[in-house]
Structures are given as structure tokens and as C-alpha cells.
Motif scaffolding. Structure first.
Motif, PDB file in Angstrom:
ATOM      1  N   VAL A 185       0.830  -1.207   0.000  1.00  5.34           N
ATOM      2  CA  VAL A 185       0.000   0.000   0.000  1.00  5.34           C
ATOM      3  C   VAL A 185       0.864   1.257   0.000  1.00  5.34           C
ATOM      4  CG1 VAL A 185      -1.667   1.324   1.324  1.00  5.34           C
ATOM      5  CG2 VAL A 185      -1.934  -1.124   1.114  1.00  5.34           C
ATOM      6  N   MET A 186       1.930   1.222   0.778  1.00  2.52           N
ATOM      7  CA  MET A 186       2.758   2.415   0.898  1.00  2.52           C
ATOM      8  C   MET A 186       3.835   2.504  -0.182  1.00  2.52           C
ATOM      9  SD  MET A 186       1.194   3.731   3.285  1.00  2.52           S
ATOM     10  CE  MET A 186       2.187   5.170   3.590  1.00  2.52           C
ATOM     11  N   GLY A 187       3.873   1.545  -1.071  1.00  3.82           N
ATOM     12  CA  GLY A 187       4.867   1.594  -2.133  1.00  3.82           C
ATOM     13  C   GLY A 187       6.275   1.299  -1.682  1.00  3.82           C
ATOM     14  N   ARG A 188       6.402   0.409  -0.673  1.00  7.53           N
ATOM     15  CA  ARG A 188       7.752   0.104  -0.198  1.00  7.53           C
ATOM     16  C   ARG A 188       8.563  -0.644  -1.246  1.00  7.53           C
ATOM     17  NH1 ARG A 188       4.873  -1.268   4.218  1.00  7.53           N
ATOM     18  NH2 ARG A 188       5.096  -3.484   3.835  1.00  7.53           N
ATOM     19  N   GLU A 189       7.877  -1.361  -2.150  1.00  7.57           N
ATOM     20  CA  GLU A 189       8.638  -2.127  -3.138  1.00  7.57           C
ATOM     21  C   GLU A 189       9.399  -1.215  -4.101  1.00  7.57           C
ATOM     22  OE1 GLU A 189       5.503  -1.561  -3.356  1.00  7.57           O
ATOM     23  OE2 GLU A 189       4.705  -1.619  -5.400  1.00  7.57           O
ATOM     24  N   PHE A 190       8.950   0.021  -4.229  1.00  4.58           N
ATOM     25  CA  PHE A 190       9.663   0.942  -5.120  1.00  4.58           C
ATOM     26  C   PHE A 190      10.961   1.415  -4.496  1.00  4.58           C
ATOM     27  CE2 PHE A 190       5.170   1.979  -6.501  1.00  4.58           C
ATOM     28  CZ  PHE A 190       5.228   1.109  -7.574  1.00  4.58           C
ATOM     29  N   ALA A 191      10.946   1.506  -3.154  1.00  7.33           N
ATOM     30  CA  ALA A 191      12.137   2.035  -2.486  1.00  7.33           C
ATOM     31  C   ALA A 191      13.324   1.076  -2.614  1.00  7.33           C
ATOM     32  CB  ALA A 191      11.829   2.284  -1.009  1.00  7.33           C
ATOM     33  N   ILE A 192      13.025  -0.215  -2.774  1.00  5.53           N
ATOM     34  CA  ILE A 192      14.111  -1.192  -2.831  1.00  5.53           C
ATOM     35  C   ILE A 192      14.960  -0.990  -4.077  1.00  5.53           C
ATOM     36  CG2 ILE A 192      14.638  -3.649  -2.911  1.00  5.53           C
ATOM     37  CD1 ILE A 192      11.914  -4.068  -1.490  1.00  5.53           C
ATOM     38  N   ARG A 193      14.307  -0.762  -5.200  1.00  7.03           N
ATOM     39  CA  ARG A 193      15.066  -0.561  -6.444  1.00  7.03           C
ATOM     40  C   ARG A 193      14.882   0.891  -6.889  1.00  7.03           C
ATOM     41  NH1 ARG A 193      10.870  -1.401  -9.965  1.00  7.03           N
ATOM     42  NH2 ARG A 193       9.106  -2.269  -8.880  1.00  7.03           N
ATOM     43  N   ASP A 194      15.741   1.701  -6.384  1.00  5.58           N
ATOM     44  CA  ASP A 194      15.573   3.140  -6.577  1.00  5.58           C
ATOM     45  C   ASP A 194      16.138   3.592  -7.917  1.00  5.58           C
ATOM     46  OD1 ASP A 194      14.780   5.690  -5.707  1.00  5.58           O
ATOM     47  OD2 ASP A 194      16.864   6.165  -5.291  1.00  5.58           O
ATOM     48  N   MET A 195      17.343   3.138  -8.259  1.00 10.95           N
ATOM     49  CA  MET A 195      17.983   3.615  -9.482  1.00 10.95           C
ATOM     50  C   MET A 195      17.365   2.942 -10.703  1.00 10.95           C
ATOM     51  SD  MET A 195      20.192   5.868  -8.954  1.00 10.95           S
ATOM     52  CE  MET A 195      21.082   5.878 -10.494  1.00 10.95           C
ATOM     53  N   PRO A 196      17.358   3.630 -11.834  1.00  6.50           N
ATOM     54  CA  PRO A 196      16.969   2.959 -13.071  1.00  6.50           C
ATOM     55  C   PRO A 196      17.845   1.733 -13.297  1.00  6.50           C
ATOM     56  CG  PRO A 196      17.084   5.298 -13.427  1.00  6.50           C
ATOM     57  CD  PRO A 196      17.600   5.052 -12.043  1.00  6.50           C
TER      58      PRO A 196
END
Lengths: 426, 204, 163
Positions: free
Chosen positions: B154-165
Motif C-alpha cells: 500500500v505504501m509503495g515500499r517495493e519501489f524504495a528497494i530498487r531506486d535507481m533505473p
């Protein structure tokens, strides 16, 4: 209804209209109002659904009226011509495919037409007929999408779906011949990749049988549709002199009364043997361009029918003794001569004789005269491979066509001149 | 179940419920630049009909979309536009890179074409092919839905793991070596500032 | 058909004619270009400029000039085609614009300027057309590498947390 014209209803006194503004002559209004405060600027694109791909327009608007349009292009410039100087004549086919991606095979045919003229190759009769059929299928391919999306942009979704179904049939035919559905890379110097078989011919016959039914349906949907006619008739007018002065050719020019079609005037491939009409109109507006394209669909169907029924037998490639075509795969795998010949053509340091000369040759692509200017330099790649892109010329007319029209006409005019961004920017 | 529940009530994790909703209501933003755009059109049109998989609501305004489909090559002039559209999309958002040109530059290894959009924006799904067949894009959309269901929070934590392109650095070693080749520098026109500016402050 | 001797009488004897396959070309010096094209349009009926392009001869064996600019003309009534080639050299790569004769030349001249750096005096709006405004090279020149000089990667990188 455009400004400068008396709106309907004024004459019979039913409508009270502030007469002072719209009756000013359009020509004087243009320069004067450019300085007025209420004139504002609208950015259109480069990412907008009606541009289909990547065009950008900066419109100067007075209310809904377009006072001026400045196109910016180059949002898809990918260096085609530079690549043409680094790839050999057969390899560059994969790149020209991606130029006008509504009709990839038409580009291939145009490219190899020029190359073969430079090398002095005369094709076999079967190849000429085969390429003619494919070129005409591509013309239909292009017109079908163009007409469909024009209707879509003007609010008619059905025609788009009907025509796209027919495009899928053409995709199937092309896939059966070349193995690829979209970017076929099918032609080669002196011939094509593979010959076609009877199944393919039957598939084309089936398409010829079934297409007129869908055509009639779409014809009924659009040609006399009140909304469609109102939004295209009298919009984006071009006179014959303007068209010639702007260098335009193809359906856009023919819709303005220019009787020129390279298929008839400078016959190439098998067009000299076939019977067809050059479709022209004097209308000059978006509706005339629509009608010309619709009629050309039927003419193309006629050409395909004649060519399919009369396709000669014999080899599809010119003889291997010319040293310019690849030998057949069985001979490469089973004989040493075939293998050597294969390498002679493929290896970059071997190749064949190319005159140190310059040549321009053109074919009638769906969009107009698609020509290539090739400089040969005694190697199997071009020293310079210039494309004459019809889309660039059509789009350069756009500011002239849209001036003093309504904002909503931008979409109609853009649709009617069929801009393909990859060909526009290359 | 030990606790008796009234009718029409079921228990789940909030993440799973949000993922279920998100994955079945992907709104694609078609960033169609070239040939792949026509295949994207074919995917949405009569025969292939993307609507069967619940992702047909194409919206051309980035503010309304959560799935960016980059279809076609992106060139120097277009990349700032693409980045801006990506920034305008609300979270959570995903990106499908459709076709060889968007993934890697494809056949266009030339001066003007960006060699893969994943050097500059985050990409979640790559679709190979030049152009990919509509079936491939359908599969990509379905995979995208599965990925959202599997990994989403819900909080979008999965995006924080892979931050760089995910792509190579814009000026990776090959590119740098090629540019700094003495012959090219001699010809002028290239400034050393360009190489360092590419990575900029985001050098991780 | 345009008679060569007639043109030579009018515009000097430096005009040379050549043929290859069905293409007919005339080479003219830059000084007589504009009067010649004007005359071809008004007197000989070449009402359409089919294409305008250039070639860089830097790596071509035996070439004497750096560039050629090629005007492909078409007579709409008779269907006759004619190519007019004119040599251009650095550093003063300037030709007169033919915008006044054919409006179609507008974007074609801009493209030649953008790709080769040959400018056209008298053109109303000679800007870059395909490349970005701040681009400082001419990509179709032979001394410009195919893969560029790194311009294509000179952009900021957007991260997830930054967006």
C-alpha cells in the motif's frame, strides 16, 4: 463555420449576432489581432493522441480561431541517412522498413528500386508482379489506417475497428510471404527473400473477395455522414498551384487536381501491363483527400486482382551469375560453389561492382513520391543515401492550410495529410 | 474460522486488497512514438482487443494514468518530454518499455537515439521484439498485473528497494572509451563537461 | 527538353551536362545558380522542386569540392526531370535561397543547414529543424561519427524516489 463568414441564421433574422467582430475581413484581422492581448498561445504535442506520433505545433489562437501555427519537428529524428552510409544495400532494408511504418514494404520496394537502377539490374517478370502486388497491398494498408484514424479523431470509432480488421488480414498475407508481420525486410537486391506459393495466392484471392463488403460498410458509415462531411468539407483547402509550389505529390496533390501518378507517368515494376485509373479530385479540401484515398483502395484492389491472376512463373530472383544475389539455401549448404558465392556477396571486403555514380529514382508510395538519391562509391554500401520524404513536404504545408480555421480543424487537417513521424524526421 | 463473521465480510491483508484493485485497473498512458505505436494500436483494436484483460482505458493525460507504455524509439529531443510525463504521473506508477528501441536503442545505434530508456527512468517490464507482436504486449500487461499483485504494498515500499533505473549508467565504460578516443576529441565539438553532467547528482 | 547550348549561351560555358541511366544532370557554379534556376522555372516550366539535398565529399576519392548541393527539378507538364548540382566549399558555405521560387524549399533548406551546415542567404527562417537548437555539430558531415559524441546520453537520471 469559420470566422469571417456570416453565421447561418443571421440572414433570416432569427439570431442576434454581434456583427462588429466576425465580419472583419480575415486577411486584415490576422496581422492586427496578433498584437491584441486576448490572442493566446497553445502548445499541441509532441505527445498528443491526434498527432498519432510525435509532432509539435505552437498555435496562436484568437478564441477558437487559429491565427498561426508553427510546427516543430525532429522529435523522432534517429539518423536514418547516416545509418544508410554504414550499412550495405541489403542491410539498409531493415532500416527503411522503419521509415514509413504504415507501409513498410513500400519503402523496401522504393529503396531497392533505386539500388537496382544504380546497379543496372533488370528484375525477373515474376518478381516485378510480386512486388507490384505487395506495393499495392501496402497502399491499402496505409490508406486503411489513415482513413480509420482520421475517422477516429473526428469521433467515428467504428470505421477504425472495421478497417483495422482488414489490416490484420493484410498482416497475415505479408506474414505468410515473409515470415514477419510488420517489418518484413522482404526485398533483396535483384529479387526477394523467398518465392511465394499457391497458398499465398489463394490467401490474396480470399482477401480480394472479402474486402469490398467491408469497404461498402465503411463507405456507408462515413461518406455521407453528416458530421464527418461537415468537419472535412471546405477544410484545409489547397489549390493546384499551391500544391505544385509546395512540392507535394501523391494523394494530397491528386485531391487538388494535379494529375500525376508515377505508376502511370514513369511506369516501374509491372504497372505498364496493368489497367488502372489515376484518381483525382478538384475539391482540394480534407473531404476530397478522403474521397481520393477511398477510391484508391478500390483501384489498388483492381491492380492486385489483375496481377495475382496474371503472375508469371519462373524464378523470382535474377540469376546468381550476376554475382549480386544470394544463391538459394540448398545450393549454399550442398555445393562449394554456392558457399563461395554466398560469402562473396556477404563479406564486406568482397561484394560486387557498384558504379561510382549518383542516381535519383522514385516510386509512388502510398503517401506520394518516395525517392532515394544514392551516391555509389565502388562498394556495396551507399556513400550517401538521401530519402525524399513525402511527409516532410506535406507537413511543411500545414501552417498554410490551417490558418483561419477553427482549433478543432487541426485534427481533421492533420489526419488528411497523413503525417508519419518517422518518415518526417528520419 | 474461530470468529463468526457476518455475511458479505471477508478478511484479508490491506496490501493484498490494494494490489487486487490496482492490478485490475491499470490505466495505460500510451507514449507511442514510432512503429511500436502501431502495434500498440493493433493490440487495442479489433482482433487482439486489450479490453479482455482489463487495461484498455487508454488515457492520454499522464495525470490520469498509472502505467506508462513507452512504444518506440526515444530520441534526444523527446527524452525530456518522456521524463516530464513520467514525473507528472501520480504514484503508484509502473512503466513498460515496449520494443527493442525503447529497451536498448535497437537497430538505431546512432547519434540521436537514446540507447535504452532504462538509463534515465525506472522500467518495470521489458517487451522484446521489433516491434513486439500484439500477443507479446498482452502477455506483458498480464505479467505486469501479476507483478503488481505479487510485490505491491500500500505504501509503495517495493519501489524504495530498487531506486535507481535498472539500465547501464548513461556514460558507461564503453561509451566513455569511445567518446574519449583521441581522434574524436581532436575533431572538436565535444566538451568534457558533457560526460560528467550525465550522471549528475544522482551518481549512486 | 532543355537545350544545353541555350543555357550555356545565357549563363556561361561552365555549365556541364552529364547522364547516368535516365537521370540528366547539369553542374553549375554557385555564382550562376539563382539566375539559372529562375530561368529554368519561368522559361522552361520546371514548376516543381522535387528535392533539395547535399552530399559531403570528404571521404570520396578524387573529389575536388567539399559539398555538392543538388536540386531535383520536375516539369509538371512534360514530366521531364533535371538535377542541378552546385559545388560548395568551406569555410564560406553559403548559397542563395530558392525560397522565393519554390515555397517547398523552406524546410528542405533548413534540413540541409541542420545536417550539413550549408547556409542559405535570403531564407526567412533558417533554424535547426531536426536536431535540438543547442546542438553544435552537423551530423551528416563525414567527420561526425555515427554514434555521436555523447550528446545522446547527456540527460539527468530520474530515480524512483526523485519522482
Amino acid at each position: 463555420m469559420t470566422d469571417g463568414r456570416v453565421p447561418a441564421g443571421v440572414s433570416d433574422g432569427l439570431l442576434v449576432w454581434p456583427l462588429s467582430m466576425p465580419l472583419t475581413p480575415v486577411d486584415t484581422l490576422e496581422t492586427a489581432s496578433a498584437e491584441r492581448e486576448y490572442v493566446w498561445t497553445l502548445n499541441f504535442g509532441p505527445q498528443h493522441p491526434a498527432t498519432h506520433t510525435t509532432l509539435r505545433l505552437v498555435l496562436t489562437l484568437d478564441g477558437e480561431k487559429v491565427l498561426n501555427a508553427v510546427p516543430y519537428i525532429g522529435y523522432l529524428h534517429s539518423g536514418f541517412e547516416k545509418l544508410g552510409e554504414h550499412l550495405d544495400f541489403n542491410q539498409y532494408v531493415t532500416i527503411v522498413d522503419r521509415m514509413n511504418y504504415l507501409s513498410p514494404l513500400a519503402n523496401e520496394i522504393a529503396w531497392h528500386h533505386t539500388v537496382e537502377k544504380l546497379l543496372g539490374i533488370e528484375l525477373t517478370p515474376r518478381c516485378k508482379y510480386l512486388r507490384t502486388i505487395l506495393a499495392e497491398l501496402m497502399r491499402m494498408h496505409d490508406h486503411l489506417l489513415n482513413l480509420g484514424t482520421t475517422a477516429l479523431d473526428l469521433g467515428g470509432f467504428t470505421a477504425f475497428l472495421y478497417f483495422f480488421q482488414q489490416r490484420e488480414h493484410i498482416y497475415d498475407i505479408v506474414e505468410l510471404a515473409s515470415g514477419q508481420r510488420f517489418h518484413t525486410s522482404y526485398t533483396r537486391v535483384g529479387g526477394v527473400l523467398f518465392d511465394v506459393n499457391t497458398d499465398w495466392i489463394n490467401r490474396v484471392r480470399k482477401f480480394i473477395r472479402e474486402f469490398p463488403k467491408v469497404y461498402d460498410e465503411v463507405d456507408r458509415l462515413l461518406t455521407k455522414n453528416r458530421i464527418f462531411v461537415d468537419r472535412t468539407k471546405g477544410i484545409g483547402y489547397l489549390s493546384r498551384e499551391e500544391v505544385i509550389n509546395f512540392s507535394a505529390v501523391g494523394p494530397v496533390a491528386r485531391a487538388s487536381g494535379v494529375e500525376r501518378d508515377l505508376r502511370r507517368d514513369e511506369p516501374y515494376l509491372a504497372y505498364a501491363d496493368l489497367d488502372f485509373d489515376v484518381i483525382c479530385s478538384r475539391g482540394g479540401d480534407c473531404y476530397a483527400r478522403y474521397l481520393v484515398r477511398m477510391q484508391e483502395l478500390l483501384e489498388s484492389l483492381k491492380i492486385i486482382e489483375q496481377a495475382v491472376e496474371n503472375i508469371p512463373g519462373g524464378p523470382v530472383n535474377i540469376g546468381v551469375e550476376s554475382d549480386m544475389v544470394l544463391p538459394s539455401k540448398p545450393s549454399v549448404y550442398r555445393s562449394i560453389e554456392g558457399l563461395i558465392q554466398h560469402f562473396e556477396v556477404i563479406m564486406p571486403n568482397r561484394g560486387y561492382d557498384v558504379p561510382r555514380e549518383q542516381i535519383y529514382a522514385a516510386t509512388e508510395s502510398p503517401n506520394g513520391e518516395l525517392g532515394f538519391y544514392i551516391v555509389g562509391n565502388a562498394e556495396t554500401r551507399a556513400y550517401r543515401a538521401r530519402t525524399r520524404p513525402p511527409s516532410l513536404i506535406h507537413f511543411s504545408m500545414f501552417p498554410h492550410m490551417i490558418r483561419n480555421h477553427q482549433l478543432s480543424d487541426v485534427v481533421a487537417v492533420l489526419g488528411s495529410i497523413n503525417i508519419i513521424a518517422a518518415e518526417l524526421d528520419r | 474460522m474461530a470468529v463468526g463473521l457476518p455475511e458479505n465480510i471477508f478478511i484479508t491483508k490491506l496490501d493484498a486488497a490494494a494490489n487486487w484493485a490496482r492490478s485490475n485497473s491499470l490505466w495505460p498512458m500510451p507514449f507511442a512514438t514510432a512503429c511500436c505505436g502501431i502495434e500498440l494500436m493493433a493490440t487495442a483494436a479489433s482482433r487482439h482487443d486489450l479490453a479482455r484483460f482489463g487495461a484498455e482505458v487508454m488515457r492520454f493525460s499522464p495525470r490520469q494514468c498509472d502505467l506508462l507504455i513507452v512504444a518506440g524509439r526515444v530520441v534526444m529531443k523527446m527524452l525530456p518530454v518522456l521524463q516530464r510525463i513520467w514525473l507528472q504521473m501520480p504514484e503508484p506508477k509502473w512503466c513498460i518499455s515496449m520494443g527493442a528501441c525503447a529497451c536498448s536503442g535497437g537497430v538505431f545505434d546512432t547519434y540521436a537515439v537514446v540507447q535504452g530508456i532504462d538509463r534515465f527512468i525506472p522500467v518495470d517490464m521489458y517487451v522484446p521484439g521489433c516491434p513486439p507482436r500484439p500477443e507479446q504486449l498482452l502477455q506483458a500487461v498480464m505479467d505486469m498485473q501479476a507483478k503488481v499483485r505479487r510485490t505491491g504494498t500500500v505504501m509503495g515500499r517495493e519501489f524504495a528497494i530498487r531506486d535507481m533505473p535498472a539500465g547501464p549508467a548513461p556514460f558507461d565504460s564503453d561509451e566513455r572509451y569511445r567518446i574519449e578516443d583521441t581522434r574524436l576529441v581532436q575533431l572538436g565539438g565535444f566538451s568534457a563537461a558533457a560526460t560528467s553532467a550525465g550522471r549528475g547528482a544522482t551518481q549512486g | 527538353m532543355v537545350c544545353l547550348t541555350e543555357l550555356q549561351q545565357k549563363f556561361g560555358s561552365q555549365i556541364v551536362e552529364s547522364h547516368f541511366r535516365d537521370n540528366r544532370r547539369i553542374d553549375v557554379p554557385a555564382s550562376t545558380l539563382l539566375p539559372l534556376l529562375t530561368s529554368l522555372k519561368t522559361d522552361y516550366g520546371f514548376s516543381m522542386l522535387v528535392d533539395l539535398t547535399a552530399v559531403d565529399w570528404l571521404e570520396y576519392d578524387g573529389a575536388t569540392d567539399r559539398f555538392s548541393v543538388i536540386y531535383l527539378l520536375l516539369n509538371m507538364d512534360s514530366g521531364e526531370r533535371l538535377a542541378v548540382r552546385v559545388p560548395v566549399n568551406l569555410p564560406e558555405a553559403v548559397l542563395p535561397s530558392v525560397y522565393g521560387l519554390w515555397r517547398g524549399a523552406d524546410w528542405m533548406e533548413r534540413e540541409v543547414w541542420d545536417m550539413f551546415g550549408i547556409s542559405f542567404s535570403g531564407h526567412p527562417d533558417l533554424r535547426r529543424i531536426l536536431m535540438p537548437e543547442e546542438f553544435d555539430a552537423f551530423p551528416l558531415r563525414k567527420d561526425y561519427p555515427l554514434k555521436g559524441r555523447g550528446e545522446r546520453h547527456n540527460f539527468p537520471v530520474i530515480t524512483r524516489s526523485g519522482s
